[in-house]
Design a protein around this motif. Structure first.
Motif, PDB file in Angstrom:
ATOM      1  N   ALA A   1     -32.875  11.049 -36.307  1.00 45.90           N
ATOM      2  CA  ALA A   1     -32.503  11.812 -37.400  1.00 45.90           C
ATOM      3  C   ALA A   1     -31.027  11.795 -37.812  1.00 45.90           C
ATOM      4  O   ALA A   1     -30.839  11.945 -39.017  1.00 45.90           O
ATOM      5  CB  ALA A   1     -32.809  13.419 -36.968  1.00 45.90           C
ATOM      6  N   GLU A   2     -30.244  11.521 -36.821  1.00 48.83           N
ATOM      7  CA  GLU A   2     -28.726  11.191 -37.098  1.00 48.83           C
ATOM      8  C   GLU A   2     -28.610  10.054 -37.895  1.00 48.83           C
ATOM      9  O   GLU A   2     -27.721   9.986 -38.823  1.00 48.83           O
ATOM     10  CB  GLU A   2     -28.107  11.052 -35.626  1.00 48.83           C
TER      11      GLU A   2
ATOM     12  N   VAL B   1     -25.053  11.412 -28.671  1.00 52.11           N
ATOM     13  CA  VAL B   1     -25.957  12.096 -29.284  1.00 52.11           C
ATOM     14  C   VAL B   1     -27.086  11.772 -28.303  1.00 52.11           C
ATOM     15  O   VAL B   1     -27.660  10.894 -27.952  1.00 52.11           O
ATOM     16  CB  VAL B   1     -26.387  11.279 -30.752  1.00 52.11           C
ATOM     17  N   PRO B   2     -27.921  13.069 -28.250  1.00 52.77           N
ATOM     18  CA  PRO B   2     -29.437  12.875 -27.603  1.00 52.77           C
ATOM     19  C   PRO B   2     -30.275  11.959 -27.987  1.00 52.77           C
ATOM     20  O   PRO B   2     -30.377  11.836 -29.414  1.00 52.77           O
ATOM     21  CB  PRO B   2     -29.500  14.553 -27.607  1.00 52.77           C
ATOM     22  N   GLU B   3     -31.005  11.443 -27.081  1.00 50.86           N
ATOM     23  CA  GLU B   3     -31.810  10.257 -27.820  1.00 50.86           C
ATOM     24  C   GLU B   3     -32.803  10.694 -28.552  1.00 50.86           C
ATOM     25  O   GLU B   3     -33.212  10.171 -29.497  1.00 50.86           O
ATOM     26  CB  GLU B   3     -32.394   9.776 -26.521  1.00 50.86           C
ATOM     27  N   THR B   4     -33.522  12.079 -28.381  1.00 50.32           N
ATOM     28  CA  THR B   4     -34.336  12.523 -29.324  1.00 50.32           C
ATOM     29  C   THR B   4     -33.700  12.856 -30.651  1.00 50.32           C
ATOM     30  O   THR B   4     -34.596  13.027 -31.676  1.00 50.32           O
ATOM     31  CB  THR B   4     -34.750  14.021 -28.870  1.00 50.32           C
TER      32      THR B   4
ATOM     33  N   GLY C   1     -23.594  -0.283 -26.527  1.00 52.02           N
ATOM     34  CA  GLY C   1     -24.536  -0.559 -25.282  1.00 52.02           C
ATOM     35  C   GLY C   1     -25.128   0.670 -24.742  1.00 52.02           C
ATOM     36  O   GLY C   1     -26.310   0.402 -23.794  1.00 52.02           O
ATOM     37  N   ASP C   2     -24.788   1.933 -25.238  1.00 50.63           N
ATOM     38  CA  ASP C   2     -25.667   3.123 -24.535  1.00 50.63           C
ATOM     39  C   ASP C   2     -26.986   3.414 -25.580  1.00 50.63           C
ATOM     40  O   ASP C   2     -27.542   4.442 -25.306  1.00 50.63           O
ATOM     41  CB  ASP C   2     -24.705   4.077 -24.611  1.00 50.63           C
ATOM     42  N   MET C   3     -27.156   2.719 -26.457  1.00 50.38           N
ATOM     43  CA  MET C   3     -28.261   2.964 -27.660  1.00 50.38           C
ATOM     44  C   MET C   3     -29.570   2.570 -26.850  1.00 50.38           C
ATOM     45  O   MET C   3     -29.924   1.630 -26.115  1.00 50.38           O
ATOM     46  CB  MET C   3     -28.150   2.002 -28.793  1.00 50.38           C
ATOM     47  N   PRO C   4     -30.545   3.587 -26.822  1.00 52.27           N
ATOM     48  CA  PRO C   4     -31.869   3.196 -26.389  1.00 52.27           C
ATOM     49  C   PRO C   4     -32.765   2.070 -27.007  1.00 52.27           C
ATOM     50  O   PRO C   4     -32.464   1.912 -28.152  1.00 52.27           O
ATOM     51  CB  PRO C   4     -32.310   4.869 -26.539  1.00 52.27           C
TER      52      PRO C   4
END
Length: 321
Positions: free
Chosen positions: A60-61, A53-56, A96-99
């Motif tokens: 919303a997700e 999922v794109p960070e932006t 671990g990829d969560m901003p």
């Protein structure tokens, strides 16, 4: 079996579960199993892959969007994953990829038990059980400041480590059987059967991609053969073409020829002779010290004395005991 035991225990709790393990070990499958064995089994299981999922769009997700929150937004609004998973399980894959910015908002939502959709001023309560998974070294990321320490402790309540396939090679035959059944059921070719040598060749591989890599090889075999019986040459060919280091299986030393006919003695006599030789060797190595000999053999001293008493008078023990 230990992983399954931990998962069953985790299923009966509402605390967060953190699944740790390399890519391809089956963490998402285990998350589904935990949900299915929990009191929430009748409610939704909703999955979010952080890397996909794109960070932006993450906020919303997760939290949803209020009606008309921004230009182009749906007039009816859109529910986020927390709302969709209400009463059930929310699976956070590749945690671990969560901003970092999203980590702050996720921590607040988990602590308060409520979310605020984008464009809304209303707080919406939720009841969600969180299961997270990662192939990364989260403690290292915490020390390096790339993952929030407070969120780590919030999610690392019931950690379960899923071992890589190379640490459980004895599982390979069972996995082959289960995966081949699934591949055949999905129309991926015939139900494959593997001889002992072909199976041993598969079990000897390092499988850096774990079960996902094993499945890939099995699917290739299923689509490239007209016969359900797979031999070692076919396995070796697929491994080589896939660029995998086809390691040869460890072969057991050939067994000594077994005497036949009248020379073959009853099993009880052979076992007793082997036991006498082991005890004699242990006593010889320890200089006749029975306590040390019992420790060396892995039995109690009383057990050793019982065996020695039963062997009194035997020629091979008259010089040792």
């Amino acid at each position: 079996m230990e992983v399954k035991r931990q998962a069953r225990r985790a299923a009966q709790s509402s605390s967060p579960v953190l699944l740790l393990g390399e890519t391809g070990t089956g963490k998402e499958l285990l998350a589904h199993a935990i949900h299915a064995a929990s009191p929430r089994a009748g409610r939704p299981f909703v999955s979010v892959n952080m890397a996909a999922v794109p960070e932006t769009l993450l906020e919303a997700e997760f939290f949803g969007v209020a009606p008309g929150a921004y230009t182009g937004a749906d007039k009816k609004g859109r529910d986020g994953k927390f709302k969709l998973a209400d009463g059930g399980t929310l699976f956070l894959d590749e945690l671990g990829d969560m901003p970092m910015a999203m980590q702050v908002k996720l921590l607040r939502a988990l602590q308060e038990g409520e979310i605020e959709p984008l464009g809304s001023n209303q707080l919406v309560p939720f009841d969600v059980r969180v299961v997270a998974a990662t192939s990364r070294d989260l403690p290292l990321m915490v020390r390096e400041g790339r993952f929030r320490e407070d969120l780590y402790y919030r999610l690392n309540v019931l950690p379960i480590r899923v071992p890589p396939l190379r640490e459980r090679q004895s599982d390979v035959p069972l996995l082959i059987e289960a995966l081949c059944e699934d591949i055949a059921a999905r129309g991926g070719g015939p139900q494959l059967e593997f001889g002992a040598e072909a199976q041993a060749l598969l079990a000897a591989q390092p499988w850096r991609g774990n079960i996902r890599e094993l499945r890939n090889v099995l699917e290739q075999l299923a689509l490239r053969t007209d016969s359900p019986l797979i031999d070692p040459a076919q396995v070796d060919e697929v491994l080589r073409e896939a660029g995998l280091p086809a390691l040869a299986p460890v072969r057991a030393a050939p067994a000594a020829a077994t005497p036949a006919g009248p020379d073959l003695r009853p099993l009880a006599e052979q076992v007793a002779e082997l036991e006498r030789r082991a005890i004699a060797d242990a006593l010889a190595r320890t200089g006749g010290n029975r306590s040390a000999a019992a420790k060396l053999l892995g039995i109690s001293r009383a057990s050793l004395y019982d065996r020695l008493a039963a062997m009194e008078g035997l020629p091979e023990f008259q010089t040792t005991v």
